[in-house]
Write an enzyme that holds these catalytic residues in place. Structure first.
Site, mmCIF file in Angstrom:
data_model
loop_
_atom_site.group_PDB
_atom_site.id
_atom_site.type_symbol
_atom_site.label_atom_id
_atom_site.label_comp_id
_atom_site.label_asym_id
_atom_site.label_seq_id
_atom_site.Cartn_x
_atom_site.Cartn_y
_atom_site.Cartn_z
ATOM 1 N N ASP A 156 -24.169 -21.467 -4.017
ATOM 2 C CA ASP A 156 -22.902 -21.338 -3.299
ATOM 3 C C ASP A 156 -22.145 -20.123 -3.805
ATOM 4 O OD1 ASP A 156 -23.374 -23.628 -1.890
ATOM 5 O OD2 ASP A 156 -21.680 -24.771 -2.687
ATOM 6 N N LYS A 162 -21.893 -22.987 6.091
ATOM 7 C CA LYS A 162 -21.663 -24.371 6.498
ATOM 8 C C LYS A 162 -20.813 -24.456 7.754
ATOM 9 C CE LYS A 162 -21.570 -26.174 1.741
ATOM 10 N NZ LYS A 162 -22.752 -27.039 1.620
ATOM 11 N N GLY A 181 -19.088 -31.010 -5.770
ATOM 12 C CA GLY A 181 -17.880 -30.593 -6.475
ATOM 13 C C GLY A 181 -17.495 -31.480 -7.639
ATOM 14 N N LYS A 192 -33.882 -40.855 -5.173
ATOM 15 C CA LYS A 192 -34.693 -42.044 -5.469
ATOM 16 C C LYS A 192 -34.700 -43.025 -4.302
ATOM 17 C CE LYS A 192 -35.142 -41.958 -10.374
ATOM 18 N NZ LYS A 192 -35.064 -42.656 -11.656
ATOM 19 N N GLY A 244 -23.650 -31.884 -7.238
ATOM 20 C CA GLY A 244 -23.360 -32.257 -8.620
ATOM 21 C C GLY A 244 -24.259 -31.631 -9.667
ATOM 22 N N GLY A 296 -23.882 -25.800 -6.179
ATOM 23 C CA GLY A 296 -22.600 -25.492 -5.547
ATOM 24 C C GLY A 296 -21.644 -24.918 -6.550
ATOM 25 N N SER A 297 -20.722 -25.757 -7.013
ATOM 26 C CA SER A 297 -19.684 -25.292 -7.917
ATOM 27 C C SER A 297 -20.236 -24.979 -9.299
ATOM 28 C CB SER A 297 -18.601 -26.364 -8.024
ATOM 29 O OG SER A 297 -18.334 -26.898 -6.745
#
Lengths: 316, 207
Positions: A44, A101, A173, A185, A234, A255-256
């Site tokens: 990102d 996005k 995030g 899973k 995450g 991402g972050s």
């Protein structure tokens, strides 16, 4: 006879005048694009500088956003498609693919992204959904889509709608990998169950998940989703990335985790290294040494989030 | 009749369409009735085991950077001593002596520089311009080859010992130089094993 005779070594003569007509946007080229991303890290970014850092670090693609998911979470309000000018600027400065996005169900944001030529669209729960009940019918588009999923039903429904790639939703995030682990899973456990079922049972599953029987059958036969399946939501450290590969994901979205840390270039390089060499703990350890835990993004415990603050429940 | 030797071939396993090539090579060995093994190659030890190599499609910058430190110099040595290699899309870019990007211009990325050719990255444009088209590849016979082009490069020119194997609307899309083969399209995504068979034939010639 070993069959090598099929190779004709006598050259035939071709007229150079023959013009061949190409076919664009086929399932093979859309799903094929996602296949070329396998084993890689998609990062990102919010501007050209970050995109160039990502490219330098060895990212296979970048996802351009207005705000990183952690900031979307903080800012609240309605999160929409990124500024088109920023996406175009990024496209003009790097050679690797550029993704962006759009809101769930927002056909026109998707059409705009297709028109400016992004390489893949993420119909994402990180943005505020535009349609509470429907996703985009992605078969109508020439550009490939990636969609998030928490379980096999969501994954197969998105594929039935035309998604060319699936990623776990995780909980974007948060810097907490637990939800991504849960989601992958869920998907894989359910696929293992399918593999021991007969057609009658697979029909029941198709009815339960509200997806075509053929898709369930294909998944059971392949023993995996029929499209590329990445981890997302995450992932913050090299070890997180290696864990998702160990669990059988085809690659990771970060991402972050990178640009909310205090050591983005080193961390980006380390995450790429850990993703590639996930099955070699010594190299993962080396990657871990490249980053300082104190500089990792500060995480959020998902249990402290209110149900309305969860992004993963959007778009089922 | 002399028994055919066992064929061990590898697919460079840093990033990209690795499993697709592994599957295509396994099918090829089976169709040719050959004993053999297809390995994925990430380490020097694995590279030493194989007698032929595929460099798959993916992102050439990523594969290049990841292989630069250890594997690249050894791949160059093996190629010089005659190991057959098939490079597809990103693989072709890595094998080219010269590379530039259609839009960005000059690019700095680690290359193997094995073949006398100049590649243009992202020649057709972005993913929206990715396409399928039938190709005539004289070496492989009359039947058109299903060409799958994904953000594909083209070869602007070849020189020295490199030879164009196929063109698409006037652009070079497949090249051979001795035992090195490179295509801008993805035979691993097509239901056609002729290029993989040709690679195996080149490998058998060296055994």
């Amino acid at each position: 006879m070993n069959g090598l005779g099929v190779i004709v070594l006598e050259r035939i003569i071709v007229k150079p005048s023959e013009k061949v007509e190409p076919v664009y946007g086929t399932v093979t080229v859309k799903r094929g694009f996602a296949r070329m991303q396998k084993g890689g890290v998609i990062m990102d970014v919010t501007n050209v500088e970050q995109a160039q850092t990502a490219e330098e670090a060895g990212a296979v693609a970048v996802m351009v956003l207005d705000k990183l998911p952690a900031d979307v979470r903080k800012a609240g309000g309605v999160a929409r498609m990124c500024d088109v000018k920023i996406i175009e600027e990024v496209m003009d400065h790097i050679t690797i693919p550029v993704m962006a996005k759009c809101r769930i169900g927002h056909y026109m944001e998707a059409r705009v992204l297709e028109a400016i030529g992004v390489d893949m669209i993420d119909e994402s729960e990180v943005l505020t959904p535009a349609d509470e009940h429907h996703h985009i019918n992605k078969w109508e588009f020439k550009v490939p889509f990636v969609n998030g999923a928490r379980n096999l039903g969501e994954a197969l429904r998105r594929i039935a709608e035309g998604a060319s790639m699936i990623r776990t939703k995780g909980e974007a995030g948060t810097g907490n990998v637990a939800e991504a682990v849960r989601h992958v899973k869920e998907v894989m456990g359910r696929i293992r169950e399918l593999q021991s079922m007969n057609d009658e049972q697979l029909l029941d599953v198709a009815r339960e998940l509200k997806v075509p029987f053929e898709l369930v059958k294909e998944t059971a036969l392949l023993g995996r989703l029929p499209v590329v399946n990445f981890a997302a939501g995450g992932i913050a450290t090299p070890a997180d990335a290696a864990l998702m590969m160990h669990l059988g994901c085809d690659g990771v979205f970060v991402g972050s985790g990178i640009f909310k840390s205090d050591d983005p270039l080193e961390r980006a390089k380390a995450i790429v290294m850990a993703t590639t060499f996930w099955d070699d703990p010594e190299t993962v350890a080396e990657a871990c040494k490249m980053v300082v835990e104190k500089k990792s993004m500060s995480g959020v415990d998902i249990k402290t989030l209110k149900p309305e603050e969860l992004m993963q429940t959007r778009g089922q | 009749m002399k028994a055919l030797p066992e064929v061990k071939v590898g697919v460079l396993n840093f990033q990209g369409a690795v499993s697709e090539h592994v599957e295509a090579l396994n099918k090829t060995l089976k169709e040719l009735n050959l004993k053999g093994q297809v390995l994925t190659v990430k380490t020097l030890e694995q590279l030493e085991e194989v007698k032929g190599l595929v460099i798959p499609g993916g992102e050439s910058t990523t594969i290049g950077r990841l292989s630069a430190k250890e594997l690249a110099p050894r791949i160059v040595e093996r190629a010089a001593s005659g190991m057959p290699i098939l490079g597809t899309c990103a693989g072709l870019i890595l094998m080219a002596k010269e590379v530039y990007d259609a839009k960005i211009g000059s690019v700095e990325q680690p290359l193997l520089r094995l073949m006398d050719m100049k590649a243009v990255r992202n020649f057709f444009g972005r993913q929206g311009e990715s396409f399928e088209a039938p190709l005539t590849i004289p070496l492989l016979g009359r039947e058109p080859f299903p060409g799958v082009f994904i953000r594909a490069p083209v070869v602007e020119k070849v020189w020295g010992e490199a030879e164009a194997l196929a063109t698409y609307n006037g652009k070079i899309v497949a090249v051979q130089q001795g035992r090195l083969l490179a295509t801008v399209f993805h035979p691993e995504l097509a239901e056609d094993l002729r290029l993989h068979k040709y690679l195996i034939k080149l490998v058998l010639d060296t055994l």
